[in-house]
Structures are given as structure tokens and as C-alpha cells.
Design an enzyme around this catalytic site. Structure first.
Site, PDB file in Angstrom:
ATOM      1  CG  ASP A 124      -0.366  -0.011   2.525  1.00  0.00           C
ATOM      2  OD1 ASP A 124       0.828   0.297   2.619  1.00  0.00           O
ATOM      3  OD2 ASP A 124      -1.064  -0.316   3.500  1.00  0.00           O
ATOM      4  N   GLY A 171       1.129   3.982   1.731  1.00  0.00           N
ATOM      5  CA  GLY A 171       1.470   4.761   2.912  1.00  0.00           C
ATOM      6  C   GLY A 171       0.463   5.849   3.212  1.00  0.00           C
ATOM      7  CG  ASP A 227      -5.521  -5.120   3.349  1.00  0.00           C
ATOM      8  OD1 ASP A 227      -4.894  -4.626   4.310  1.00  0.00           O
ATOM      9  OD2 ASP A 227      -6.260  -4.431   2.615  1.00  0.00           O
TER      10      ASP A 227
END
Length: 376
Positions: free
Chosen positions: A92, A94, A271
Site C-alpha cells: 500500500d 502509505g 486485507d
């Protein structure tokens, strides 16, 4: 990266498919264990592969950039070589971690200036820099830099943030397409739909993201405190707009019931830190409901944690033994509980896939949502 759909459920938006990357195939629907700092907490790579049967794991741009840093990751030949995981990896951008820093970050059009949570040092993320960082980390799927708005969020802020995220996306794409992969294999860039919980903003964002025609698309800014029904409403709206022939990734979701409901809406990838974080605190997810293993009622229960998963979980450990380990703060307790929860989550999406292929998903899903939502 390619995506193919094997079968669609006739009574819902669920579909069974496959994402193909240079590091392997990912059957969908899929849950991706979160390995924030290059490791899924308390779980060995061997266990991820052979016991849990994870097909893809996550890394986090913000955390890996700060520690161990890009120099050592590049010296190792990328995150795959550094952490010993040979399967696909997603990073990802950030954006969510920067959002979580609160007063320790400043967001402007150019990018975000923030202070490290480790030592207070100052850093600057721009869309271009985040593309360079994720290229260097070497994930198979990388995320565009976005701003994750909080909940609740004023409509004007949500709209301004969404438009900035779209402008950042254009910069991400332009820079990503100009630069080559660092390690010789292909990487895919997923844009992220934003818009908070405002339907008209979600519609605008989904249409904008779909227009870029990237290999896959993500839905962000949900599971940040809004009611579940609101999450489902936004997810349904966005899935109706995003391309049917591209994988859809719902970021940071969620509980087993959330995952089942959102598979039914057309989401392919998930996730969440919940299975590992909750495991370390003694909360176990099972096919019959949620178990707080710290409760006195499990003290002398010598049955396995979940007898219904057959060969998917290690049944040699009883509830009583696992409770003893967790109460005693033994590291093995966190390991066993984490492996169990991740194994259950992967079983859940595998079983969802099987039910879709068999044409029985909708009925099975309704039964399972009721079961997995119970407190035992």
C-alpha cells in the site's frame, strides 16, 4: 498482470477468478495477510506458504521506507529476497499510515510532510516519490498515493480530498509509466476510489478511476469507523461502476462477515490486520463464531479450536492449552493463534470460491454470515 473470471454467481455479484503475476497465480476471492514491516507478525514464511496457504502478502510503503530503509532492500534485490517470500506481494502507498499520524503530518497539493513515529525525523512523500519507493521495494501490485479521509468527514473536505487524490493519481500514473521496474519483473499500479460515505462522490471517483483503465482498482476510505451497512452501500455503488474485467480490492476490510458480504457485492481482494492483531489478544475466528480464548469457560476444554475445518488447521492444540499460553503471555500462544486466524480467513475465501464455482454461494453465504458473527 492479468485477471480472468472463471464463474459469476447468478444470485449476487460474487465471482471466482484468477490474478496472474510474475510471482505466481492468485485465485480469487482472496484474503491477503498483512506484513506491514516485511513480516506477518508471529508467522514464519514457511507457515504462510505450507500451513496457511497464503497466495499473496502485503508490505507497507511507509514502514519499510522508514525501517529498514530502501538501501538495504535494494541491496537484497527487493523485498522478495529480503524477507524470503517467493509469492506475490502488494504494497500500500502509505496514505493510510500518513492519515493516521494526525497532527504529525501536513497535507498539501505537492504531497505530504510528516514526522517519523520512530525518531521524529521529517520526511516528504509526493506521488512521484511513492512510485519510486514502491518500485524499489519491488511489490507485484503497488497502490497509488491517496488521502484517506476520516469518518465522520464533512462533505466539502471529502470532495476536495477526492479531487486531490485524483490529481495525485494522474501524477502517479505519469511517473510510474515513465520509469522501469527495478528488478526485471512487471508491476501493476492500482488506483484507489475515495469519496468518504457520500454516494455522489463515490460515483464521481469510481468513474474517474475506471477511466484510467489500469490492471486493477481499489476501494479505499472505508472500514474507518462508519457503520457496516454504510460500507456495504458504498462498496455496492462502486462495484457497479468499476470495470467487470478488472480485480477489485477493498482495502482494510475486515471481519469474516464483512468479507462474505463484500464478496457478494463483487469484491475480489481483501486485507486486514484483524486476524493477527486479534489473535495476539486471544480472539479467535472460527466457522461457528468468535472465541475469546481468555474466558474462564475454555480453561478445561480439551477440544480443538475449530473442528470443522478438517485438515486446514492444526488440531493438536486444544482450547485449554491455547488459553494457558495466551494467559501466560507465552510467545507460542501468539504464534498458534495467528496461524489459526489466518488459516480460517484463507479457508473462508477458498470456501467462498468453491461455493461460487458450484453455484451455491448465495445460500451458503447467508448461513455463514450468521455463524461467523456469533460470540461463543
Amino acid at each position: 498482470m492479468t485477471f480472468s473470471i472463471e464463474k459469476r454467481d447468478e444470485k449476487s455479484g460474487a465471482r471466482a477468478g484468477e490474478v496472474l503475476t510474475d510471482h505466481g497465480a492468485i485465485p480469487t476471492p482472496i484474503f491477503m495477510p498483512v506484513g506491514t514491516a516485511g513480516t506477518v507478525k508471529a508467522v514464519h514464511q514457511r507457515e504462510l506458504k505450507h500451513d496457511i496457504d497464503a497466495r499473496i502478502i502485503l508490505g507497507n510503503t511507509y514502514h519499510l521506507y522508514l525501517r529498514p530503509g530502501l538501501d538495504i532492500i535494494k541491496k537484497a534485490g527487493g523485498l522478495h529476497h529480503f524477507n524470503g517470500w517467493s509469492g506475490p506481494i502488494l504494497t500500500d502507498s502509505g496514505g493510510y499510515q500518513v492519515y493516521s499520524l494526525g497532527d504529525n503530518r501536513k497535507i498539501k497539493e505537492e504531497g505530504v510532510t510528516f514526522q517519523s513515529h520512530i525518531d521524529g525525523s521529517r520526511h516528504h512523500f509526493t506521488p512521484e516519490a511513492v512510485m519510486d519507493i514502491q518500485r524499489a521495494i519491488g511489490a507485484d501490485i503497488i497502490m497509488a498515493f491517496d488521502e484517506c479521509t476520516p469518518y465522520p468527514c464533512e462533505e466539502k473536505y471529502a470532495e476536495d480530498s477526492m479531487h486531490m487524490t485524483h490529481r495525485w493519481l494522474k501524477r502517479c500514473i505519469d511517473h510510474f509509466d515513465r520509469i522501469e521496474p527495478v528488478y526485471g519483473y512487471q508491476q501493476a499500479l492500482f488506483p484507489i476510489v475515495q469519496g468518504s460515505v457520500y454516494p455522489h462522490l463515490r460515483k464521481v471517483s469510481a468513474e474517474a478511476i475506471a477511466g484510467h483503465d489500469r490492471e486493477g482498482n481499489a476501494i479505499g476510505g472505508l472500514s474507518v469507523g462508519e457503520p457496516h451497512e454504510m460500507m456495504y452501500e458504498m462498496t455496492s455503488l462502486v462495484c457497479d461502476i468499476l470495470p467487470q474485467d478488472k480485480p477489485r480490492y477493498l482495502m482494510g476490510v475486515g471481519t469474516p462477515a464483512n468479507i462474505l458480504e463484500c464478496i457478494a457485492l463483487g469484491v475480489d481482494m481483501f486485507d486486514c490486520v484483524m486476524p493477527t492483531r486479534n489473535a495476539r489478544n486471544g480472539m479467535l475466528f472460527t466457522s461457528e463464531g468468535v472465541v475469546n480464548i481468555r474466558n474462564e469457560k475454555w480453561k478445561d476444554d480439551l477440544s480443538p479450536v475449530d473442528e470443522n475445518l478438517g485438515g486446514y488447521v492444526d488440531t493438536q492444540y486444544s482450547k485449554a492449552y491455547l488459553r494457558h499460553l495466551i494467559i501466560s503471555n507465552e510467545i507460542l500462544g501468539a504464534q498458534i493463534a495467528s496461524i489459526h486466524n489466518l488459516t480460517f480467513y484463507l479457508w473462508l475465501v477458498r470456501e467462498s470460491r468453491k461455493q461460487i464455482l458450484n453455484g451455491t454461494f448465495a445460500t451458503w453465504k447467508n448461513q455463514m454470515v450468521e455463524k461467523v458473527s456469533r460470540r461463543l
